[in-house]
Design a protein around this motif. Structure first.
Motif, PDB file in Angstrom:
ATOM      1  N   PRO A  48      13.782 -12.795  34.109  1.00  0.00           N
ATOM      2  CA  PRO A  48      14.149 -13.707  35.197  1.00  0.00           C
ATOM      3  C   PRO A  48      15.110 -13.094  36.213  1.00  0.00           C
ATOM      4  CG  PRO A  48      15.163 -14.384  33.129  1.00  0.00           C
ATOM      5  CD  PRO A  48      14.170 -13.330  32.789  1.00  0.00           C
ATOM      6  N   VAL A  49      16.019 -12.232  35.754  1.00  0.00           N
ATOM      7  CA  VAL A  49      16.962 -11.599  36.689  1.00  0.00           C
ATOM      8  C   VAL A  49      16.276 -10.447  37.422  1.00  0.00           C
ATOM      9  CG1 VAL A  49      19.149 -10.360  36.929  1.00  0.00           C
ATOM     10  CG2 VAL A  49      18.950 -12.263  35.295  1.00  0.00           C
ATOM     11  N   LEU A  50      15.600  -9.581  36.682  1.00  0.00           N
ATOM     12  CA  LEU A  50      14.976  -8.399  37.272  1.00  0.00           C
ATOM     13  C   LEU A  50      13.922  -8.769  38.311  1.00  0.00           C
ATOM     14  CD1 LEU A  50      14.965  -5.283  37.099  1.00  0.00           C
ATOM     15  CD2 LEU A  50      13.128  -5.486  35.410  1.00  0.00           C
ATOM     16  N   THR A  51      13.220  -9.879  38.100  1.00  0.00           N
ATOM     17  CA  THR A  51      12.191 -10.296  39.056  1.00  0.00           C
ATOM     18  C   THR A  51      12.700 -11.323  40.058  1.00  0.00           C
ATOM     19  OG1 THR A  51      11.352 -12.014  37.550  1.00  0.00           O
ATOM     20  CG2 THR A  51      10.339  -9.823  37.403  1.00  0.00           C
ATOM     21  N   ALA A  52      14.008 -11.580  40.041  1.00  0.00           N
ATOM     22  CA  ALA A  52      14.640 -12.475  41.028  1.00  0.00           C
ATOM     23  C   ALA A  52      14.040 -13.872  41.029  1.00  0.00           C
ATOM     24  CB  ALA A  52      14.574 -11.861  42.425  1.00  0.00           C
ATOM     25  N   GLN A  53      13.861 -14.437  39.830  1.00  0.00           N
ATOM     26  CA  GLN A  53      13.368 -15.805  39.745  1.00  0.00           C
ATOM     27  C   GLN A  53      14.454 -16.787  40.176  1.00  0.00           C
ATOM     28  OE1 GLN A  53      11.310 -16.762  36.056  1.00  0.00           O
ATOM     29  NE2 GLN A  53      10.579 -14.655  35.844  1.00  0.00           N
ATOM     30  N   PRO A  54      14.082 -17.997  40.580  1.00  0.00           N
ATOM     31  CA  PRO A  54      15.076 -18.978  41.030  1.00  0.00           C
ATOM     32  C   PRO A  54      16.123 -19.252  39.958  1.00  0.00           C
ATOM     33  CG  PRO A  54      12.847 -19.731  41.507  1.00  0.00           C
ATOM     34  CD  PRO A  54      12.708 -18.518  40.647  1.00  0.00           C
ATOM     35  N   THR A  55      17.353 -19.423  40.399  1.00  0.00           N
ATOM     36  CA  THR A  55      18.438 -19.731  39.478  1.00  0.00           C
ATOM     37  C   THR A  55      18.379 -21.200  39.071  1.00  0.00           C
ATOM     38  OG1 THR A  55      19.948 -20.358  41.259  1.00  0.00           O
ATOM     39  CG2 THR A  55      19.868 -18.010  40.641  1.00  0.00           C
ATOM     40  N   GLY A  56      19.169 -21.552  38.069  1.00  0.00           N
ATOM     41  CA  GLY A  56      19.248 -22.947  37.653  1.00  0.00           C
ATOM     42  C   GLY A  56      19.716 -23.848  38.773  1.00  0.00           C
ATOM     43  N   GLU A  57      20.657 -23.361  39.571  1.00  0.00           N
ATOM     44  CA  GLU A  57      21.163 -24.149  40.697  1.00  0.00           C
ATOM     45  C   GLU A  57      20.055 -24.398  41.729  1.00  0.00           C
ATOM     46  OE1 GLU A  57      24.394 -23.761  44.373  1.00  0.00           O
ATOM     47  OE2 GLU A  57      24.425 -22.319  42.716  1.00  0.00           O
ATOM     48  N   GLU A  58      19.250 -23.370  42.011  1.00  0.00           N
ATOM     49  CA  GLU A  58      18.153 -23.521  42.978  1.00  0.00           C
ATOM     50  C   GLU A  58      17.080 -24.462  42.457  1.00  0.00           C
ATOM     51  OE1 GLU A  58      18.518 -19.101  45.067  1.00  0.00           O
ATOM     52  OE2 GLU A  58      17.337 -19.377  43.236  1.00  0.00           O
ATOM     53  N   ARG A  59      16.801 -24.393  41.167  1.00  0.00           N
ATOM     54  CA  ARG A  59      15.806 -25.289  40.576  1.00  0.00           C
ATOM     55  C   ARG A  59      16.285 -26.735  40.578  1.00  0.00           C
ATOM     56  NH1 ARG A  59      12.114 -22.241  36.776  1.00  0.00           N
ATOM     57  NH2 ARG A  59      12.677 -20.045  36.970  1.00  0.00           N
ATOM     58  N   ALA A  60      17.615 -26.918  40.519  1.00  0.00           N
ATOM     59  CA  ALA A  60      18.169 -28.273  40.549  1.00  0.00           C
ATOM     60  C   ALA A  60      18.069 -28.880  41.956  1.00  0.00           C
ATOM     61  CB  ALA A  60      19.618 -28.253  40.082  1.00  0.00           C
ATOM     62  N   ARG A  61      18.044 -28.020  42.978  1.00  0.00           N
ATOM     63  CA  ARG A  61      17.982 -28.530  44.355  1.00  0.00           C
ATOM     64  C   ARG A  61      16.594 -29.045  44.707  1.00  0.00           C
ATOM     65  NH1 ARG A  61      20.565 -23.750  47.863  1.00  0.00           N
ATOM     66  NH2 ARG A  61      19.744 -25.041  49.578  1.00  0.00           N
ATOM     67  N   VAL A  62      15.547 -28.301  44.300  1.00  0.00           N
ATOM     68  CA  VAL A  62      14.162 -28.743  44.524  1.00  0.00           C
ATOM     69  C   VAL A  62      13.321 -28.305  43.335  1.00  0.00           C
ATOM     70  CG1 VAL A  62      14.356 -28.567  47.054  1.00  0.00           C
ATOM     71  CG2 VAL A  62      13.451 -26.636  45.729  1.00  0.00           C
ATOM     72  N   PRO A  63      12.205 -28.975  43.079  1.00  0.00           N
ATOM     73  CA  PRO A  63      11.340 -28.557  41.972  1.00  0.00           C
ATOM     74  C   PRO A  63      10.723 -27.186  42.231  1.00  0.00           C
ATOM     75  CG  PRO A  63      10.833 -30.817  42.675  1.00  0.00           C
ATOM     76  CD  PRO A  63      11.740 -30.230  43.710  1.00  0.00           C
ATOM     77  N   HIS A  64      10.671 -26.373  41.190  1.00  0.00           N
ATOM     78  CA  HIS A  64      10.000 -25.074  41.213  1.00  0.00           C
ATOM     79  C   HIS A  64       8.995 -25.046  40.059  1.00  0.00           C
ATOM     80  CE1 HIS A  64      13.517 -24.025  43.663  1.00  0.00           C
ATOM     81  NE2 HIS A  64      12.925 -22.894  43.990  1.00  0.00           N
ATOM     82  N   THR A  65       7.869 -24.372  40.274  1.00  0.00           N
ATOM     83  CA  THR A  65       6.866 -24.309  39.222  1.00  0.00           C
ATOM     84  C   THR A  65       6.152 -22.961  39.210  1.00  0.00           C
ATOM     85  OG1 THR A  65       4.956 -25.474  38.282  1.00  0.00           O
ATOM     86  CG2 THR A  65       5.042 -25.287  40.668  1.00  0.00           C
ATOM     87  N   LEU A  66       5.543 -22.633  38.067  1.00  0.00           N
ATOM     88  CA  LEU A  66       4.835 -21.383  37.793  1.00  0.00           C
ATOM     89  C   LEU A  66       5.769 -20.172  37.697  1.00  0.00           C
ATOM     90  CD1 LEU A  66       1.373 -21.357  39.615  1.00  0.00           C
ATOM     91  CD2 LEU A  66       1.957 -22.015  37.278  1.00  0.00           C
ATOM     92  N   TYR A  67       7.044 -20.397  37.476  1.00  0.00           N
ATOM     93  CA  TYR A  67       7.987 -19.301  37.246  1.00  0.00           C
ATOM     94  C   TYR A  67       8.219 -19.160  35.740  1.00  0.00           C
ATOM     95  CZ  TYR A  67       9.126 -19.427  42.217  1.00  0.00           C
ATOM     96  OH  TYR A  67       9.055 -19.389  43.596  1.00  0.00           O
TER      97      TYR A  67
END
Length: 311
Positions: A48-67
């Protein structure tokens, strides 16, 4: 599907480290959107870090999927991702939200938007045997064997591209037809209206940004993340291990590279990848909107375009 087909699906794409995720996040906040991953490596759960996936804070702001939805040992092809993404788009639209695809895997996006010829999935045991053959024969002998049955596909593949050679061989074994013939079949385009936003950064700016992002990842514990995967003794053939930086960290853990070399090579490989991405976008994509990531007016221009589209 009729009402869904009329709804726009936003695509935010561009080279790695160009600011796609931040733009998609802001658009999702403004338009009531859900961000759908369109990056091959971010589909895997190991880095998750190496591929720059959305952080927990970013996921809390809007829904994210397929990560982070697949283990690193599974293969995610353009066709498989298209199936996953199509299902997510339908779900997001049914929820009354705006689908916002975000990622730099141009081939995946093109496959979703323009369609792909139907190619049967091969049994897992054929893939396992094909990977074993690649390791035993070596790339040159494997290519020569494949060329007997599918010379057209061999001409298109880079000699070191194990994954695509293996795919071509398993299709031949499973169906008795060359992959190149299957690919000439009729493709069905997606039913939605896509609005494609391409971020096209200045090269010098992007080079510096890639370096800064790698250093940020180091401060966020990416070495420990890679070490945790390495200690599980993964199969080197696993597709998810292609994430930029992972091979270099693994060589460091085996004593083959110094830490400064890991940083230097990881940054260089990422820069080379970004250059290849931009070449692909210039020749293979016809975006609706193109922006320099530093442009302050990008969000406003995108929203204006979407509003005009809605009539």
């Amino acid at each position: 599907m009729t009402s869904q087909a009329q709804a726009p699906v936003i695509v935010v794409t561009g080279p790695t480290a160009s600011g796609k995720s931040a733009l998609a996040l802001e658009l999702a906040e403004r338009r009531g959107g859900t961000v759908i991953n369109a990056d091959a490596m971010q589909t895997y759960d190991a880095f998750p870090v190496l591929t720059a996936q959305p952080t927990g804070e970013e996921r809390a702001r809007v829904p994210h999927t397929l990560y982070g939805v697949l283990p690193i040992g599974e293969t995610v092809s353009a066709a498989r991702w298209r199936t996953l993404a199509s299902a997510e788009i339908e779900r997001v639209l049914a929820d009354g939200r705006v689908p916002i695809l975000c990622g730099g895997s141009g081939l995946y996006l093109r496959t979703l938007m323009q369609g792909i010829a139907p190619i049967p999935e091969a049994p897992p045991e054929l893939r396992e045997q094909a990977n074993a053959d690649w390791a035993a024969l070596g790339s040159r002998a494997f290519r020569e064997r494949l060329a007997v049955h599918d010379p057209a596909i061999v001409d298109r593949l880079k000699p070191e591209d194990r994954q695509r050679h293996v795919r071509a061989w398993e299709v031949w074994q499973a169906t008795g037809r060359p992959l190149s013939e299957w690919q000439r079949g009729e493709a069905s385009a997606a039913p939605w209206r896509f609005v494609t936003v391409l971020l096209a950064p200045d090269r010098a700016w992007l080079r510096e940004r890639i370096e800064r992002r790698f250093d940020v990842m180091l401060s966020q514990g990416v070495e420990a993340e890679a070490r945790a995967v390495f200690d599980k003794h993964p199969d080197p053939a696993w597709p998810g291990l292609k994430a930029h930086g992972a091979p270099e960290f693994f060589r460091h853990f085996r004593g083959e590279l110094s830490f400064p070399d890991v940083r230097r090579i990881g940054i260089d490989h990422t820069r080379q990848y970004a250059k290849r991405q931009m070449t692909w976008f210039r020749h293979q994509m016809a975006p609706d909107l193109v922006f320099d990531p530093r442009a302050d007016q990008a969000l406003g221009e995108i929203e204006k375009y979407l509003d005009n589209l809605a009539g």
